[in-house]
Design a protein around this motif. Structure first.
Motif, mmCIF file in Angstrom:
data_model
loop_
_atom_site.group_PDB
_atom_site.id
_atom_site.type_symbol
_atom_site.label_atom_id
_atom_site.label_comp_id
_atom_site.label_asym_id
_atom_site.label_seq_id
_atom_site.Cartn_x
_atom_site.Cartn_y
_atom_site.Cartn_z
ATOM 1 N N PHE A 12 51.036 62.763 70.634
ATOM 2 C CA PHE A 12 51.422 63.809 71.597
ATOM 3 C C PHE A 12 52.736 63.432 72.255
ATOM 4 O O PHE A 12 53.036 62.250 72.418
ATOM 5 N N SER A 13 53.411 64.444 72.732
ATOM 6 C CA SER A 13 54.559 64.199 73.608
ATOM 7 C C SER A 13 54.028 63.884 75.001
ATOM 8 O O SER A 13 52.819 63.966 75.242
ATOM 9 N N ASP A 14 54.928 63.563 75.913
ATOM 10 C CA ASP A 14 54.509 63.300 77.297
ATOM 11 C C ASP A 14 53.903 64.544 77.948
ATOM 12 O O ASP A 14 53.208 64.439 78.948
ATOM 13 N N GLN A 15 54.131 65.712 77.366
ATOM 14 C CA GLN A 15 53.564 66.972 77.875
ATOM 15 C C GLN A 15 52.339 67.409 77.069
ATOM 16 O O GLN A 15 51.923 68.558 77.122
ATOM 17 N N GLN A 16 51.769 66.495 76.287
ATOM 18 C CA GLN A 16 50.597 66.702 75.440
ATOM 19 C C GLN A 16 50.808 67.761 74.350
ATOM 20 O O GLN A 16 49.874 68.438 73.925
ATOM 21 N N MET A 17 52.042 67.893 73.885
ATOM 22 C CA MET A 17 52.324 68.737 72.726
ATOM 23 C C MET A 17 52.108 67.887 71.479
ATOM 24 O O MET A 17 52.541 66.732 71.431
ATOM 25 N N ILE A 18 51.455 68.437 70.470
ATOM 26 C CA ILE A 18 51.162 67.679 69.252
ATOM 27 C C ILE A 18 52.447 67.512 68.439
ATOM 28 O O ILE A 18 53.091 68.495 68.072
ATOM 29 N N LEU A 19 52.805 66.248 68.191
ATOM 30 C CA LEU A 19 53.995 65.932 67.403
ATOM 31 C C LEU A 19 53.634 65.569 65.967
ATOM 32 O O LEU A 19 54.370 65.900 65.034
ATOM 33 N N GLU A 20 52.511 64.859 65.805
ATOM 34 C CA GLU A 20 52.042 64.452 64.486
ATOM 35 C C GLU A 20 50.526 64.566 64.450
ATOM 36 O O GLU A 20 49.864 64.367 65.466
ATOM 37 N N ALA A 21 50.001 64.861 63.264
ATOM 38 C CA ALA A 21 48.549 64.953 63.079
ATOM 39 C C ALA A 21 48.239 64.591 61.631
ATOM 40 O O ALA A 21 48.973 64.987 60.721
ATOM 41 N N ASN A 22 47.165 63.847 61.436
ATOM 42 C CA ASN A 22 46.799 63.543 60.051
ATOM 43 C C ASN A 22 45.867 64.628 59.511
ATOM 44 O O ASN A 22 45.425 65.532 60.242
ATOM 45 N N LEU A 23 45.567 64.554 58.228
ATOM 46 C CA LEU A 23 44.733 65.572 57.590
ATOM 47 C C LEU A 23 43.309 65.571 58.144
ATOM 48 O O LEU A 23 42.674 66.622 58.226
ATOM 49 N N THR A 24 42.815 64.407 58.547
ATOM 50 C CA THR A 24 41.448 64.326 59.074
ATOM 51 C C THR A 24 41.303 65.136 60.353
ATOM 52 O O THR A 24 40.349 65.899 60.504
ATOM 53 N N VAL A 25 42.235 65.006 61.277
ATOM 54 C CA VAL A 25 42.127 65.768 62.524
ATOM 55 C C VAL A 25 42.336 67.259 62.248
ATOM 56 O O VAL A 25 41.697 68.106 62.879
ATOM 57 N N ALA A 26 43.199 67.589 61.296
ATOM 58 C CA ALA A 26 43.383 68.994 60.936
ATOM 59 C C ALA A 26 42.078 69.569 60.396
ATOM 60 O O ALA A 26 41.680 70.690 60.747
ATOM 61 N N THR A 27 41.372 68.797 59.576
ATOM 62 C CA THR A 27 40.082 69.231 59.042
ATOM 63 C C THR A 27 39.050 69.379 60.160
ATOM 64 O O THR A 27 38.299 70.357 60.195
ATOM 65 N N LEU A 28 39.015 68.407 61.083
ATOM 66 C CA LEU A 28 38.072 68.490 62.214
ATOM 67 C C LEU A 28 38.284 69.767 63.018
ATOM 68 O O LEU A 28 37.329 70.399 63.460
ATOM 69 N N LEU A 29 39.541 70.132 63.209
ATOM 70 C CA LEU A 29 39.869 71.323 64.000
ATOM 71 C C LEU A 29 39.873 72.599 63.156
ATOM 72 O O LEU A 29 40.026 73.694 63.697
ATOM 73 N N GLY A 30 39.695 72.464 61.846
ATOM 74 C CA GLY A 30 39.664 73.633 60.966
ATOM 75 C C GLY A 30 41.009 74.331 60.874
ATOM 76 O O GLY A 30 41.079 75.554 60.745
ATOM 77 N N MET A 31 42.081 73.553 60.949
ATOM 78 C CA MET A 31 43.437 74.111 60.957
ATOM 79 C C MET A 31 44.272 73.466 59.855
ATOM 80 O O MET A 31 44.007 72.347 59.443
ATOM 81 N N GLU A 32 45.308 74.176 59.445
ATOM 82 C CA GLU A 32 46.312 73.560 58.600
ATOM 83 C C GLU A 32 47.143 72.645 59.488
ATOM 84 O O GLU A 32 47.458 72.992 60.627
ATOM 85 N N ARG A 33 47.479 71.494 58.967
ATOM 86 C CA ARG A 33 48.207 70.521 59.774
ATOM 87 C C ARG A 33 49.497 71.113 60.344
ATOM 88 O O ARG A 33 49.827 70.899 61.509
ATOM 89 N N GLY A 34 50.217 71.860 59.560
ATOM 90 C CA GLY A 34 51.483 72.441 60.014
ATOM 91 C C GLY A 34 51.330 73.348 61.223
ATOM 92 O O GLY A 34 52.247 73.463 62.038
ATOM 93 N N LEU A 35 50.169 73.995 61.329
ATOM 94 C CA LEU A 35 49.934 74.887 62.477
ATOM 95 C C LEU A 35 49.633 74.120 63.764
ATOM 96 O O LEU A 35 49.713 74.684 64.853
#
Length: 169
Positions: A12-35
């Protein structure tokens, strides 16, 4: 290794914006990583846990050390799941918060098992306390020695005409 780790990784950035995410967290959230990239992480936190996350981030910055918390996170379809997060703050050369690195673990099964155990213990306690028959629970402290009372119900107290606090232990 980053993408296929058994746990989710986020930066996350200091403002809790997602900067990077792996495929596992994308799967957990049911989202495409790019989104996920450049979206606020709060978007994926259940409304009931928003304050918990705010206070968690505040403590993370104040202590400048790794912290752990449990949150309910939201999947794309609106379903939630229980997650354990462990975050580490990263500070710049001026001592200001630069990044937050996080591990996200789905602990829904463990949470449900603990809930089932609490419910079972509550049913047992209600049954034990409301029985009309006197019930005593005791154990042997050492082999061959006397037994020690661990618990007994109100009916046993009435039968013996003594308060259980007098016999416990």
């Amino acid at each position: 290794l980053y993408d296929f780790a058994p746990v989710g990784y986020l930066t996350f950035s200091d403002q809790q914006m997602i900067l990077e995410a792996n495929l596992t967290v994308a799967t957990l959230l049911g989202m495409e990583r790019g989104l996920l990239i450049d979206t606020p992480f709060r978007k994926y936190i259940s409304m009931g846990d928003q304050d918990t996350f705010y206070l968690y981030c505040k403590e993370l910055v104040e202590t400048k050390d790794k912290q752990t918390c449990n949150l309910r996170l939201l999947r794309r379809d609106g379903a939630d799941f229980h997650a354990q997060m462990e975050c580490v703050p990263v500070f710049d050369e001026n001592g200001d918060l630069d990044l937050i690195r996080a591990i996200v673990i789905d602990v829904t099964k463990q949470h449900r098992a603990a809930e089932i155990q609490r419910e079972s213990e509550a049913r047992y306690r209600a049954l034990f306390d409301n029985m009309k028959d006197g019930v005593c629970i005791y154990e042997a402290r050492n082999e061959g020695e006397d037994f020690v009372f661990i618990d007994f119900n109100e009916a046993a107290e009435k039968m013996e005409h003594i308060h259980k606090d007098a016999l416990m232990g």
